[in-house]
Scaffold this motif. Structure first.
Motif, PDB file in Angstrom:
ATOM      1  N   GLY A 171     -19.997  -2.913   5.780  1.00 51.99           N
ATOM      2  CA  GLY A 171     -18.987  -3.908   5.464  1.00 51.99           C
ATOM      3  C   GLY A 171     -19.610  -5.268   5.253  1.00 51.99           C
ATOM      4  O   GLY A 171     -20.782  -5.499   5.559  1.00 51.99           O
ATOM      5  N   SER A 172     -18.805  -6.163   4.710  1.00 57.52           N
ATOM      6  CA  SER A 172     -19.249  -7.533   4.459  1.00 57.52           C
ATOM      7  C   SER A 172     -18.245  -8.514   5.047  1.00 57.52           C
ATOM      8  O   SER A 172     -17.054  -8.220   5.172  1.00 57.52           O
ATOM      9  N   LYS A 174     -33.647   2.468   8.358  1.00 57.70           N
ATOM     10  CA  LYS A 174     -34.095   3.395   9.382  1.00 57.70           C
ATOM     11  C   LYS A 174     -33.822   2.865  10.788  1.00 57.70           C
ATOM     12  O   LYS A 174     -34.057   1.696  11.080  1.00 57.70           O
ATOM     13  N   ASP A 175     -33.316   3.739  11.638  1.00 52.66           N
ATOM     14  CA  ASP A 175     -33.059   3.435  13.053  1.00 52.66           C
ATOM     15  C   ASP A 175     -31.985   2.374  13.253  1.00 52.66           C
ATOM     16  O   ASP A 175     -31.957   1.702  14.293  1.00 52.66           O
ATOM     17  N   VAL A 176     -31.117   2.196  12.261  1.00 49.48           N
ATOM     18  CA  VAL A 176     -30.013   1.242  12.374  1.00 49.48           C
ATOM     19  C   VAL A 176     -28.711   1.982  12.094  1.00 49.48           C
ATOM     20  O   VAL A 176     -28.559   2.606  11.036  1.00 49.48           O
ATOM     21  N   ALA A 177     -27.776   1.925  13.043  1.00 46.70           N
ATOM     22  CA  ALA A 177     -26.525   2.682  12.904  1.00 46.70           C
ATOM     23  C   ALA A 177     -25.551   2.005  11.942  1.00 46.70           C
ATOM     24  O   ALA A 177     -24.988   2.651  11.050  1.00 46.70           O
ATOM     25  N   LYS A 178     -25.340   0.697  12.123  1.00 44.97           N
ATOM     26  CA  LYS A 178     -24.356  -0.022  11.310  1.00 44.97           C
ATOM     27  C   LYS A 178     -24.991  -1.295  10.756  1.00 44.97           C
ATOM     28  O   LYS A 178     -25.764  -1.970  11.450  1.00 44.97           O
ATOM     29  N   VAL A 179     -24.641  -1.625   9.511  1.00 47.22           N
ATOM     30  CA  VAL A 179     -25.163  -2.829   8.866  1.00 47.22           C
ATOM     31  C   VAL A 179     -24.003  -3.638   8.315  1.00 47.22           C
ATOM     32  O   VAL A 179     -23.167  -3.112   7.573  1.00 47.22           O
ATOM     33  N   GLY A 199     -16.494  -5.007  14.965  1.00 44.32           N
ATOM     34  CA  GLY A 199     -16.934  -3.791  15.615  1.00 44.32           C
ATOM     35  C   GLY A 199     -15.896  -2.689  15.555  1.00 44.32           C
ATOM     36  O   GLY A 199     -16.222  -1.518  15.332  1.00 44.32           O
ATOM     37  N   LYS A 200     -14.637  -3.052  15.737  1.00 41.02           N
ATOM     38  CA  LYS A 200     -13.560  -2.065  15.679  1.00 41.02           C
ATOM     39  C   LYS A 200     -13.452  -1.460  14.285  1.00 41.02           C
ATOM     40  O   LYS A 200     -13.252  -0.258  14.134  1.00 41.02           O
ATOM     41  N   GLN A 201     -13.629  -2.300  13.261  1.00 39.47           N
ATOM     42  CA  GLN A 201     -13.499  -1.809  11.891  1.00 39.47           C
ATOM     43  C   GLN A 201     -14.629  -0.881  11.480  1.00 39.47           C
ATOM     44  O   GLN A 201     -14.419   0.074  10.719  1.00 39.47           O
ATOM     45  N   ILE A 202     -15.843  -1.143  11.973  1.00 39.49           N
ATOM     46  CA  ILE A 202     -16.991  -0.325  11.550  1.00 39.49           C
ATOM     47  C   ILE A 202     -17.313   0.798  12.535  1.00 39.49           C
ATOM     48  O   ILE A 202     -18.258   1.560  12.312  1.00 39.49           O
ATOM     49  N   GLY A 203     -16.525   0.889  13.601  1.00 37.23           N
ATOM     50  CA  GLY A 203     -16.705   1.999  14.524  1.00 37.23           C
ATOM     51  C   GLY A 203     -17.826   1.816  15.531  1.00 37.23           C
ATOM     52  O   GLY A 203     -18.452   2.788  15.953  1.00 37.23           O
ATOM     53  N   LEU A 204     -18.047   0.568  15.975  1.00 32.96           N
ATOM     54  CA  LEU A 204     -19.050   0.333  17.008  1.00 32.96           C
ATOM     55  C   LEU A 204     -18.532   0.805  18.371  1.00 32.96           C
ATOM     56  O   LEU A 204     -17.353   0.630  18.675  1.00 32.96           O
TER      57      LEU A 204
END
Length: 295
Positions: free
Chosen positions: A181-182, A44-49, A290-295
């Motif tokens: 992602g990992s 909850k309330d987290v965009a990317k993990v 960040g670039k890979q996960i869309g930050l």
């Protein structure tokens, strides 16, 4: 009424119940585990993990995870880090934080912050020298609460510092949480690289995207003769593994005493030496992630 800061969430191990190992007031929002695999859901309330993992201990995974979260913050993102190592939490030391977190009005754990990063760890809930003497069920319930009963207050990215290995904790996280992602952390040492392959294969089996591999403790630059030495061997093994598995090397972190010293003093390299080449290596890795996960 909001619980006072002095209220203890963690009295004694004997007082804990299997359904609620952290002793949190129940809100009824977390369903009991059903038979079979649980459904993956967002925190909850987290965009990317992003999960930072190593199949072998002693490769500097927590140090890398901490510096990556700080690098995200320096790049303008609302960043946090969750220490999922129940038995050997490192984040309190790395972020120079201690004490017990307060509870929100919704009976959620409130993260503790330093250097612009929100953090949560089992290390805040037990004494610094107190062992967590729990069996698997208690560990899994505690992990579930850390994953779902923390009030992050809105994050762009949350870094999960996973314990070493490919066991219950890692599988529970990959089965319960939507991971963007990992990242695998290893050293050039032959044994570490062999175990890194196990970590790569684990994430493939559970269908979690592998963003890349971070090679830690690579070259050591002698401060006297300024000669570079590959203390743990050539990085050819890492390059070969990445080619074989179709993943990229996100970056190399040098073997430098300041990185370890910075962590021990509770002020990681990205904060203590922001203009150093070592800090820039972490910043570059964070930018690629960040670039890979869309930050």
């Amino acid at each position: 009424m909001k619980p006072p800061a002095s209220s203890r969430l963690f009295h004694t191990l004997r007082a804990l119940q299997h359904e609620n190992p952290l002793g949190l007031p129940r809100t009824g929002t977390i369903p009991r585990m059903q038979r079979g695999l649980p459904e993956r859901r967002k925190i909850k309330d987290v965009a990317k993990v992003v999960a930072v993992s190593s199949a072998k201990g002693g490769v500097g995974k927590s140090t890398v995870a901490a510096n990556l979260s700080l690098a995200f913050a320096r790049q303008g993102h609302r960043a946090g880090i969750l220490d999922t190592d129940i038995f050997g939490p490192s984040i309190p030391t790395l972020f120079n934080l201690s004490g017990e977190p307060r509870l929100s009005l919704n009976n959620q754990l409130l993260p503790m912050s330093n250097y612009g990063v929100k953090t949560m760890s089992m290390g805040y809930l037990v004494g610094e020298d107190a062992p967590v003497v729990w069996r698997g069920l208690m560990v899994m319930k505690a992990l579930q609460q850390l994953l779902h009963e923390v009030e992050w207050g809105g994050l762009d990215v949350l870094v999960l510092d996973l314990p070493p290995g490919t066991g219950d904790t890692q599988l529970s996280i990959t089965q319960q949480i939507v991971l963007d992602g990992s990242v695998i952390v290893t050293t050039p040492h032959t044994l570490a690289v062999k175990d890194a392959v196990k970590g790569i294969n684990m994430f493939k089996k559970v269908n979690v995207p592998i963003l890349g591999l971070v090679q830690n403790m690579t070259l050591f630059n002698c401060p006297h003769c300024h000669h570079d030495t590959a203390v743990f061997g050539s990085n050819d093994k890492v390059q070969r593994v990445c080619r074989e598995h179709g993943i990229q090397v996100l970056g190399d972190i040098p073997l430098h005493p300041s990185i370890g010293d910075d962590g021990e003093q509770g002020k990681p390299t990205v904060v203590s030496e922001p203009d150093s080449s070592r800090s820039q290596a972490f910043m570059s890795i964070a930018a690629q992630i960040g670039k890979q996960i869309g930050l």
